[in-house]
Write an enzyme that holds these catalytic residues in place. Structure first.
Site, PDB file in Angstrom:
ATOM      1  N   ASP A  91      -9.177  -0.574  -7.162  1.00 42.83           N
ATOM      2  CA  ASP A  91      -7.937  -0.117  -7.659  1.00 42.83           C
ATOM      3  C   ASP A  91      -8.051  -0.141  -9.151  1.00 42.83           C
ATOM      4  O   ASP A  91      -7.326   0.695  -9.865  1.00 42.83           O
ATOM      5  CB  ASP A  91      -6.910  -0.570  -6.950  1.00 42.83           C
ATOM      6  CG  ASP A  91      -6.794  -2.342  -6.925  1.00 42.83           C
ATOM      7  OD1 ASP A  91      -7.698  -2.708  -7.822  1.00 42.83           O
ATOM      8  OD2 ASP A  91      -6.076  -2.937  -6.373  1.00 42.83           O
ATOM      9  N   THR A  92      -8.470  -0.984  -9.652  1.00 41.74           N
ATOM     10  CA  THR A  92      -8.650  -1.117 -11.234  1.00 41.74           C
ATOM     11  C   THR A  92      -9.241  -0.175 -11.818  1.00 41.74           C
ATOM     12  O   THR A  92      -8.693   0.381 -13.052  1.00 41.74           O
ATOM     13  CB  THR A  92      -8.969  -2.806 -11.708  1.00 41.74           C
ATOM     14  OG1 THR A  92      -8.498  -3.667 -10.717  1.00 41.74           O
ATOM     15  CG2 THR A  92      -8.774  -2.922 -13.015  1.00 41.74           C
ATOM     16  N   GLY A 110       0.930  -1.026  -0.129  1.00 45.16           N
ATOM     17  CA  GLY A 110       0.145  -0.065  -0.190  1.00 45.16           C
ATOM     18  C   GLY A 110       0.880   1.303   0.101  1.00 45.16           C
ATOM     19  O   GLY A 110       2.144   1.202   0.552  1.00 45.16           O
ATOM     20  N   ARG A 111       0.265   2.204  -0.425  1.00 44.12           N
ATOM     21  CA  ARG A 111       1.149   3.699  -0.546  1.00 44.12           C
ATOM     22  C   ARG A 111       0.191   4.773  -0.059  1.00 44.12           C
ATOM     23  O   ARG A 111      -1.078   4.738  -0.475  1.00 44.12           O
ATOM     24  CB  ARG A 111       2.083   3.864  -1.633  1.00 44.12           C
ATOM     25  CG  ARG A 111       1.593   3.599  -2.861  1.00 44.12           C
ATOM     26  CD  ARG A 111       1.082   2.410  -3.362  1.00 44.12           C
ATOM     27  NE  ARG A 111       1.412   1.752  -4.570  1.00 44.12           N
ATOM     28  CZ  ARG A 111       1.178   0.501  -4.774  1.00 44.12           C
ATOM     29  NH1 ARG A 111       0.469  -0.325  -3.782  1.00 44.12           N
ATOM     30  NH2 ARG A 111       1.782  -0.174  -5.978  1.00 44.12           N
TER      31      ARG A 111
HETATM   32  N1  LIG Z   1      11.643  -3.890 -10.909  1.00 43.33           N
HETATM   33  C1  LIG Z   1      10.972  -4.709 -10.945  1.00 43.33           C
HETATM   34  N2  LIG Z   1      11.080  -5.593 -11.947  1.00 43.33           N
HETATM   35  C2  LIG Z   1       9.976  -6.262 -12.516  1.00 43.33           C
HETATM   36  N3  LIG Z   1       8.760  -6.567 -11.857  1.00 43.33           N
HETATM   37  C3  LIG Z   1       8.664  -5.635 -10.783  1.00 43.33           C
HETATM   38  C4  LIG Z   1       9.473  -4.803 -10.320  1.00 43.33           C
HETATM   39  N4  LIG Z   1       9.244  -4.047  -9.446  1.00 43.33           N
HETATM   40  C5  LIG Z   1       7.724  -4.469  -9.139  1.00 43.33           C
HETATM   41  N5  LIG Z   1       7.662  -5.643 -10.135  1.00 43.33           N
HETATM   42  C6  LIG Z   1       6.244  -6.178 -10.356  1.00 43.33           C
HETATM   43  O1  LIG Z   1       5.294  -5.332  -9.765  1.00 43.33           O
HETATM   44  C7  LIG Z   1       4.377  -6.131  -8.736  1.00 43.33           C
HETATM   45  C8  LIG Z   1       3.792  -5.003  -7.905  1.00 43.33           C
HETATM   46  O2  LIG Z   1       3.012  -4.282  -8.812  1.00 43.33           O
HETATM   47  P1  LIG Z   1       2.211  -2.942  -8.112  1.00 43.33           P
HETATM   48  O3  LIG Z   1       2.890  -2.614  -6.978  1.00 43.33           O
HETATM   49  O4  LIG Z   1       1.287  -2.586  -8.875  1.00 43.33           O
HETATM   50  O5  LIG Z   1       1.131  -4.150  -7.306  1.00 43.33           O
HETATM   51  P2  LIG Z   1       0.094  -4.177  -5.908  1.00 43.33           P
HETATM   52  O6  LIG Z   1      -0.283  -2.729  -5.863  1.00 43.33           O
HETATM   53  O7  LIG Z   1       0.899  -4.479  -4.515  1.00 43.33           O
HETATM   54  O8  LIG Z   1      -1.094  -5.031  -5.928  1.00 43.33           O
HETATM   55  P3  LIG Z   1      -2.314  -4.980  -6.838  1.00 43.33           P
HETATM   56  O9  LIG Z   1      -2.181  -5.212  -8.148  1.00 43.33           O
HETATM   57  O10 LIG Z   1      -3.274  -5.957  -5.910  1.00 43.33           O
HETATM   58  O11 LIG Z   1      -2.703  -3.561  -6.673  1.00 43.33           O
HETATM   59  C9  LIG Z   1       5.326  -7.271  -8.154  1.00 43.33           C
HETATM   60  O12 LIG Z   1       4.438  -8.429  -7.960  1.00 43.33           O
HETATM   61  C10 LIG Z   1       6.421  -7.608  -9.389  1.00 43.33           C
HETATM   62  O13 LIG Z   1       6.055  -8.515 -10.104  1.00 43.33           O
HETATM   63  C1  LIG Z   2      -9.767 -10.017  -7.218  1.00 44.53           C
HETATM   64  C2  LIG Z   2      -9.066  -8.515  -7.494  1.00 44.53           C
HETATM   65  O1  LIG Z   2      -9.489  -8.064  -6.361  1.00 44.53           O
HETATM   66  C3  LIG Z   2      -9.542  -8.060  -8.414  1.00 44.53           C
HETATM   67  O2  LIG Z   2     -10.577  -8.719  -9.214  1.00 44.53           O
HETATM   68  C4  LIG Z   2      -8.640  -7.289  -9.513  1.00 44.53           C
HETATM   69  O3  LIG Z   2      -9.386  -6.223 -10.101  1.00 44.53           O
HETATM   70  C5  LIG Z   2      -7.818  -6.188  -8.437  1.00 44.53           C
HETATM   71  O4  LIG Z   2      -8.484  -5.441  -7.570  1.00 44.53           O
HETATM   72  C6  LIG Z   2      -6.280  -6.104  -8.326  1.00 44.53           C
HETATM   73  O5  LIG Z   2      -5.929  -5.193  -7.727  1.00 44.53           O
END
Ligand SMILES: Nc1ncnc2c1ncn2[C@@H]1O[C@H](COP(=O)(O)OP(=O)(O)OP(=O)(O)O)[C@@H](O)[C@H]1O
Ligand SMILES: C[C@H](O)[C@H](O)[C@@H](O)C(=O)CO
Length: 474
Positions: free
Chosen positions: A238-239, A15-16
């Site tokens: 979020d999407t 999270g941020r």
């Molecule tokens: N330097 C990097 N090189 C390759 N892949 C990376 C790098 N940094 C992050 N990632 C990819 O990005 C993903 C995280 O993405 P992001 O931060 O958008 O996800 P999140 O916000 O935690 O999750 P969500 O998709 O549920 O919102 C990691 O799982 C990883 O696969």
């Molecule tokens: C299941 C996931 O929450 C959802 O379908 C997807 O859209 C998502 O929120 C990814 O962060």
């Protein structure tokens, strides 16, 4: 002091809290606070630590003051489908069970004996995923009939965090669509589906559209952090926020994080037989349009492998290892349910390869290549399906989110589809969240202005196949 808007963007892995403000026609971002997120076992179920997440949110608010910001609005987005129930005193009576918990095993099949699959799809437009809220609510009711009796309010994660901030109950529209309980056309809760499953409609409030003010901080919170701020609804899914920040409307987008969401924006729901067969979803968009997309297993697979290998390799190191490995061809079906919540991701991948008579990946490099190539293959297939269903050819794909940093996959996708692949912005979700807030305050006056702003403010990279030589231009 710098006036700003605050985006609280909580993904399944992190999270941020990000401050955003306009300067010289550009959107500036400052990451104020970042924290890990994950699931833990509680009362026999996989749960989110909702109280911990709320504490992190408050820390972000405090840090914004320490960094000399004066936040005027705040907006929260998180992943979808999960919820909590409150009693008549508005006290929480359930844990925040995570969608990967096994309580929904087999429930979708049970419900599809009660509801007609085609009708359910035509009415809601939502992709069949075993963890959709509708199946979670049904599983909860079966396990806890007495608690269901006491339940008076249904809140999804951002709704609940907004309630803790303001004391106001709400059900935000974009996230509500992911329940599979909303009518895609009327954008209201579907009475016949709820009644057929004996889910009390009184739990739900009329869905509130994004880009409106929800309220102000509760007095005790104002006192604690030393200021008040207007709480605004972005696309709280979020999407939905991420899609707002896609730089080019003419591209197919992939929002790449824990999940890969691949699709296009559309004015109206597409609920054809084909869309149902390809299992595409019609989720609500921030501009009251439709996010026509497919939910693909995504970076969860490499996240789990990383964890199993005790975090010896960073995500970038997995990408480097993939480049170093000359060839490894085994492919898994990333949408196979075995990958949703396995005890061991590595073992599940290996078993799939064994069952399909393919080489078994053992080394970290082989596992990474197998995951990356398999994801690219499913993106390639989804691109074909999108073009078939929309009757439109797309020249490019734009990847947003943390997964867009995976150069190996970006290049493979350009190669596989023959399309230009653009990447960035990586913090698309927070950006989309901020843009919705700025629409609400009038700082951004139209969707077109926001797209221009995104293109002016963030670096977008391009991967392109040239001629027959497969050269990439960045
Ligand atoms: N330097 C990097 N090189 C390759 N892949 C990376 C790098 N940094 C992050 N990632 C990819 O990005 C993903 C995280 O993405 P992001 O931060 O958008 O996800 P999140 O916000 O935690 O999750 P969500 O998709 O549920 O919102 C990691 O799982 C990883 O696969
Ligand atoms: C299941 C996931 O929450 C959802 O379908 C997807 O859209 C998502 O929120 C990814 O962060």
């Amino acid at each position: 002091m710098q006036k700003c808007n605050l985006a609280v963007d909580i993904g399944a892995s992190s999270g941020r809290v990000i401050a955003g403000y306009l300067a010289n026609g550009k959107l500036k971002l400052d990451e104020i606070h970042r924290f890990d997120n994950g699931m833990e076992m509680k009362n026999g179920h996989l749960c989110w630590d909702i109280d911990g997440l709320y504490q992190e949110l408050v820390i972000g608010l405090r840090k914004s003051v320490q960094k000399n910001y004066q936040p005027t609005t705040i907006g929260i987005d998180t992943w979808a489908v999960d919820f909590v129930l409150l009693d008549k005193e508005k006290n929480r009576i359930t844990d925040f069970v995570a969608y990967r918990d096994h309580r929904t095993d087999g429930v979708m099949d049970d419900i599809l004996k009660i509801l007609d699959r085609r009708k359910l799809y035509q009415q809601t437009g939502i992709q069949f995923q075993p963890f959709n809220t509708i199946y979670q609510l049904y599983a909860f009711k079966k396990e806890n009939p007495e608690l269901m009796e006491k339940a008076k309010h249904f809140l999804m994660i951002p709704d609940y965090l907004n309630y803790l901030l303001t004391g106001t109950l709400s059900n935000e529209y974009t996230n509500a669509t992911s329940t599979q309980l909303l009518s895609a056309n009327s954008k209201t809760w579907n009475q016949s589906i709820a009644e057929a499953l004996d889910i009390p409609l009184e739990l739900f409030l009329e869905p509130k559209m994004p880009m409106q003010t929800l309220g102000y901080l509760k007095p005790e919170l104002q006192k604690d952090i030393g200021f008040d701020v207007k709480v605004v609804l972005p696309g709280t899914h979020d999407t939905a926020s991420a899609v707002v920040a896609v730089p080019n409307d003419e591209s197919i987008y992939i929002s790449s994080g824990t999940w890969s969401l691949i699709g296009v924006e559309h004015d109206t729901p597409i609920t054809s037989e084909q869309a149902m067969r390809y299992n595409f979803t019609n989720e609500g968009g921030v501009y009251e349009n439709i996010r026509f997309l497919k939910n693909i297993m995504g970076m969860w697979m490499i996240q789990e492998v990383k964890k199993e290998l005790k975090d010896q390799y960073s995500f970038q190191e997995f990408v480097d290892l993939a480049y170093q490995l000359k060839a490894f061809d085994s492919i898994v079906d990333v949408n196979d349910e075995r990958f949703l919540s396995p005890k061991s991701m590595i073992h599940s991948i290996q078993t799939f390869c064994q069952e399909t008579n393919q080489a078994i990946p053992h080394s970290p490099a082989e596992l990474a290549v197998c995951i990356f190539n398999s994801l690219v293959k499913s993106y390639q297939q989804a691109v074909k399906e999108i073009e078939e269903m929309t009757g439109k050819k797309y020249a490019s794909i734009n990847i947003i989110g943390g997964g867009s940093k995976n150069q190996y996959m970006n290049e493979q996708l350009a190669k596989a589809t023959g399309k230009a692949v653009y990447t960035g912005p990586t913090e698309a979700t927070a950006i989309g969240n901020l843009i919705a807030q700025m629409h609400t305050t009038g700082e951004i006056d139209s969707r077109e202005t926001s797209k221009l702003m995104i293109n002016r403010s963030f670096e977008i990279q391009k991967y392109l196949i040239r001629g027959e030589k497969n050269e990439y231009q960045r």
